[in-house]
Write a protein that holds these residues in place. Structure first.
Motif, PDB file in Angstrom:
ATOM      1  N   GLU A   1     100.245  76.677  44.867  1.00  0.00           N
ATOM      2  CA  GLU A   1     100.748  77.413  46.022  1.00  0.00           C
ATOM      3  C   GLU A   1     102.132  77.990  45.746  1.00  0.00           C
ATOM      4  O   GLU A   1     102.427  79.122  46.136  1.00  0.00           O
ATOM      5  N   SER A   2     102.971  77.237  45.074  1.00  0.00           N
ATOM      6  CA  SER A   2     104.309  77.719  44.723  1.00  0.00           C
ATOM      7  C   SER A   2     104.217  78.927  43.804  1.00  0.00           C
ATOM      8  O   SER A   2     104.943  79.912  43.983  1.00  0.00           O
TER       9      SER A   2
ATOM     10  N   MET B   1     101.746  81.024  43.635  1.00  0.00           N
ATOM     11  CA  MET B   1     101.240  82.153  44.423  1.00  0.00           C
ATOM     12  C   MET B   1     102.365  82.784  45.241  1.00  0.00           C
ATOM     13  O   MET B   1     102.454  84.012  45.335  1.00  0.00           O
ATOM     14  N   ARG B   2     103.239  81.955  45.815  1.00  0.00           N
ATOM     15  CA  ARG B   2     104.377  82.499  46.575  1.00  0.00           C
ATOM     16  C   ARG B   2     105.307  83.278  45.659  1.00  0.00           C
ATOM     17  O   ARG B   2     105.782  84.357  46.010  1.00  0.00           O
TER      18      ARG B   2
END
Length: 102
Positions: free
Chosen positions: A3-4, A6-7
């Motif tokens: 997720e990190s 992707m951000r």
């Protein structure tokens, strides 16, 4: 971690959209291009790791987690401790490395 990444990827893409497309003459261009390539490589690495973990979980459910896919023999606990996604014993892994070098 995925997720990190992707951000971070979304941030780089957004930054790239708001800058000039001339990487050759734009002092920020190469930096953004480099960051984009670096994040892309990291994303691919994380995806591969997640795939390997899913495969290891499937092997565990099937009762073959400790069995080498190469020779059918056991995979040592120490190897799986160091590399939980290993699918081959150390002997078969060494043979595969030798093939790749040739």
């Amino acid at each position: 971690m995925a997720e990190s990444l992707m951000r971070q990827w979304d941030g780089v893409v957004e930054a790239a959209a708001s800058t000039a497309n001339d990487d050759e003459h734009d002092p920020e261009g190469p930096t953004i291009a480099y960051e984009r390539e670096q994040l892309q490589a990291m994303r691919e690495h994380v995806r591969a790791e997640l795939t390997d973990l899913d495969r290891a979980a499937q092997r565990l459910r099937e009762g073959v987690y400790w069995t080498c896919e190469g020779c059918g023999g056991p995979i040592a606990a120490a190897r799986l401790g160091a590399r939980p996604t290993a699918r081959t014993c150390i002997g078969c892994a060494g043979k595969a490395q030798t093939r790749y070098r040739s």
